[in-house]
Design a protein around this motif. Structure first.
Motif, PDB file in Angstrom:
ATOM      1  N   ASP A  99     -19.162 -18.482  67.187  1.00 25.86           N
ATOM      2  CA  ASP A  99     -18.886 -17.225  68.121  1.00 25.86           C
ATOM      3  C   ASP A  99     -17.768 -17.497  68.869  1.00 25.86           C
ATOM      4  N   ARG A 100     -16.975 -18.645  68.356  1.00 28.67           N
ATOM      5  CA  ARG A 100     -15.502 -18.583  69.343  1.00 28.67           C
ATOM      6  C   ARG A 100     -14.353 -18.745  68.299  1.00 28.67           C
ATOM      7  N   VAL A 101     -14.991 -18.256  66.889  1.00 27.67           N
ATOM      8  CA  VAL A 101     -13.877 -18.034  65.734  1.00 27.67           C
ATOM      9  C   VAL A 101     -13.617 -16.754  65.525  1.00 27.67           C
ATOM     10  N   TRP A 102     -12.423 -16.508  65.640  1.00 24.10           N
ATOM     11  CA  TRP A 102     -11.843 -14.968  65.449  1.00 24.10           C
ATOM     12  C   TRP A 102     -11.200 -14.737  64.398  1.00 24.10           C
ATOM     13  N   VAL A 103     -11.491 -14.003  63.718  1.00 23.56           N
ATOM     14  CA  VAL A 103     -10.787 -13.866  62.133  1.00 23.56           C
ATOM     15  C   VAL A 103     -10.352 -12.444  62.208  1.00 23.56           C
ATOM     16  N   LEU A 104      -9.065 -12.199  62.263  1.00 22.91           N
ATOM     17  CA  LEU A 104      -8.325 -11.118  61.978  1.00 22.91           C
ATOM     18  C   LEU A 104      -7.559 -10.788  60.477  1.00 22.91           C
ATOM     19  N   LEU A 105      -8.308  -9.604  59.963  1.00 21.16           N
ATOM     20  CA  LEU A 105      -7.728  -9.308  58.881  1.00 21.16           C
ATOM     21  C   LEU A 105      -6.542  -8.140  58.836  1.00 21.16           C
ATOM     22  N   THR A 106      -5.466  -8.721  58.195  1.00 18.69           N
ATOM     23  CA  THR A 106      -4.267  -7.727  58.345  1.00 18.69           C
ATOM     24  C   THR A 106      -3.964  -7.411  56.717  1.00 18.69           C
ATOM     25  N   GLU A 107      -3.699  -6.088  56.472  1.00 20.22           N
ATOM     26  CA  GLU A 107      -2.828  -5.767  55.236  1.00 20.22           C
ATOM     27  C   GLU A 107      -1.404  -5.495  55.532  1.00 20.22           C
ATOM     28  N   ALA A 108      -0.680  -6.026  54.249  1.00 26.11           N
ATOM     29  CA  ALA A 108       0.910  -5.866  54.270  1.00 26.11           C
ATOM     30  C   ALA A 108       1.066  -4.432  53.670  1.00 26.11           C
ATOM     31  N   THR A 109       2.062  -3.647  54.164  1.00 24.04           N
ATOM     32  CA  THR A 109       2.255  -2.611  53.660  1.00 24.04           C
ATOM     33  C   THR A 109       2.475  -2.423  51.999  1.00 24.04           C
ATOM     34  N   GLU A 110       2.041  -1.159  51.326  1.00 26.71           N
ATOM     35  CA  GLU A 110       2.168  -1.182  50.037  1.00 26.71           C
ATOM     36  C   GLU A 110       3.930  -1.510  49.563  1.00 26.71           C
ATOM     37  N   GLY A 111       3.776  -2.612  48.676  1.00 24.58           N
ATOM     38  CA  GLY A 111       5.204  -2.966  48.283  1.00 24.58           C
ATOM     39  C   GLY A 111       5.731  -4.065  49.487  1.00 24.58           C
ATOM     40  N   GLY A 112       5.041  -4.290  50.698  1.00 17.46           N
ATOM     41  CA  GLY A 112       5.451  -5.460  51.398  1.00 17.46           C
ATOM     42  C   GLY A 112       5.036  -6.815  51.154  1.00 17.46           C
ATOM     43  N   TRP A 113       4.831  -7.283  49.988  1.00 16.73           N
ATOM     44  CA  TRP A 113       4.334  -8.417  49.709  1.00 16.73           C
ATOM     45  C   TRP A 113       5.274  -9.107  48.808  1.00 16.73           C
ATOM     46  N   GLY A 114       6.055 -10.099  49.066  1.00 24.27           N
ATOM     47  CA  GLY A 114       7.055 -10.618  48.320  1.00 24.27           C
ATOM     48  C   GLY A 114       6.893 -12.275  47.889  1.00 24.27           C
ATOM     49  N   ILE A 115       7.178 -12.328  46.676  1.00 25.37           N
ATOM     50  CA  ILE A 115       7.381 -13.771  45.981  1.00 25.37           C
ATOM     51  C   ILE A 115       8.210 -13.859  45.212  1.00 25.37           C
ATOM     52  N   GLY A 116       9.180 -14.761  45.402  1.00 24.41           N
ATOM     53  CA  GLY A 116      10.297 -15.192  44.613  1.00 24.41           C
ATOM     54  C   GLY A 116      11.494 -14.278  44.709  1.00 24.41           C
ATOM     55  N   GLY A 117      11.617 -13.595  45.849  1.00 21.95           N
ATOM     56  CA  GLY A 117      12.545 -12.446  45.892  1.00 21.95           C
ATOM     57  C   GLY A 117      12.321 -11.253  45.589  1.00 21.95           C
ATOM     58  N   ALA A 119       9.641  -7.743  45.747  1.00 28.61           N
ATOM     59  CA  ALA A 119       8.766  -7.122  46.659  1.00 28.61           C
ATOM     60  C   ALA A 119       7.637  -6.616  45.718  1.00 28.61           C
ATOM     61  N   LEU A 120       6.291  -7.014  45.933  1.00 32.76           N
ATOM     62  CA  LEU A 120       5.518  -6.502  44.875  1.00 32.76           C
ATOM     63  C   LEU A 120       4.386  -5.599  45.421  1.00 32.76           C
ATOM     64  N   GLY A 121       4.156  -4.745  44.888  1.00 30.57           N
ATOM     65  CA  GLY A 121       3.223  -3.449  45.185  1.00 30.57           C
ATOM     66  C   GLY A 121       1.885  -3.882  44.245  1.00 30.57           C
ATOM     67  N   ALA A 122       0.866  -3.005  44.476  1.00 30.71           N
ATOM     68  CA  ALA A 122      -0.377  -2.868  43.658  1.00 30.71           C
ATOM     69  C   ALA A 122      -0.255  -2.884  42.246  1.00 30.71           C
ATOM     70  N   GLU A 123       0.681  -2.086  41.651  1.00 32.10           N
ATOM     71  CA  GLU A 123       0.789  -2.109  40.192  1.00 32.10           C
ATOM     72  C   GLU A 123       1.611  -3.594  39.822  1.00 32.10           C
ATOM     73  N   ASP A 124       2.419  -4.014  40.571  1.00 32.55           N
ATOM     74  CA  ASP A 124       3.063  -5.331  40.184  1.00 32.55           C
ATOM     75  C   ASP A 124       1.884  -6.342  39.973  1.00 32.55           C
ATOM     76  N   ILE A 125       1.091  -6.504  41.250  1.00 31.66           N
ATOM     77  CA  ILE A 125       0.066  -7.484  41.278  1.00 31.66           C
ATOM     78  C   ILE A 125      -1.074  -7.307  39.987  1.00 31.66           C
ATOM     79  N   ALA A 126      -1.144  -6.029  39.651  1.00 31.55           N
ATOM     80  CA  ALA A 126      -2.216  -5.644  38.600  1.00 31.55           C
ATOM     81  C   ALA A 126      -1.536  -6.236  37.404  1.00 31.55           C
ATOM     82  N   ALA A 127      -0.247  -5.989  36.913  1.00 27.43           N
ATOM     83  CA  ALA A 127       0.224  -6.389  36.049  1.00 27.43           C
ATOM     84  C   ALA A 127       0.264  -7.875  35.563  1.00 27.43           C
TER      85      ALA A 127
END
Length: 132
Positions: A99-117, A119-127
């Motif tokens: 009861d002293r462990v606080w978990v906060l879930l946050t989503e990046a905006t669409e296209g706001g997730w970057g790997i290797g330079g 910016a990936l969106g849902a379609e990119d990750i699904a691919a």
């Protein structure tokens, strides 16, 4: 491909490296990601020692877990599962009660997730999943 930040007072965890690996694994399971090398290499947890940590009463026996996922990665059932899994793991890895462990879930905006330079969106990750 979630990122996890775990914040606690120094010495809260006997084995922070193990906690980081297990937190990443638990979140992959909650998100129901396929066990692909790209997801395993890009799902990570960071354990941070916080110099000053206290609630209003001055009690520092608490842990904050901040989870960042790509947009839409966690539906309501996955959110519940992620919070339960991470709370159980953190409580089992420390003397901090659940009861002293606080978990906060946050989503990046669409296209706001970057790997290797890139910016990936849902379609990119699904691919990536479809190519496997």
């Amino acid at each position: 491909m979630p990122m996890i930040d775990i914040y606690a007072s120094p010495g809260t965890f006997a084995d922070p490296a193990r906690l980081a690996r297990e937190a990443a694994s638990e979140l992959m399971a909650a998100e129901q990601l396929p066990d692909l090398p790209i997801f395993r290499a890009n799902t990570a947890a960071f354990v941070h020692d916080v110099q000053f940590l206290a609630d209003v009463n001055g009690d520092g026996a608490c842990v904050r877990v901040q989870v960042l996922t790509p947009h839409g990665a966690l539906d309501r059932d996955k959110q519940r599962d992620a919070v339960a899994r991470l709370t159980t793991l953190v409580a089992a890895s420390s003397a901090v009660p659940a009861d002293r462990v606080w978990v906060l879930l946050t989503e990046a905006t669409e296209g706001g997730w970057g790997i290797g330079g890139h910016a990936l969106g849902a379609e990119d990750i699904a691919a990536v999943v479809n190519q496997a």
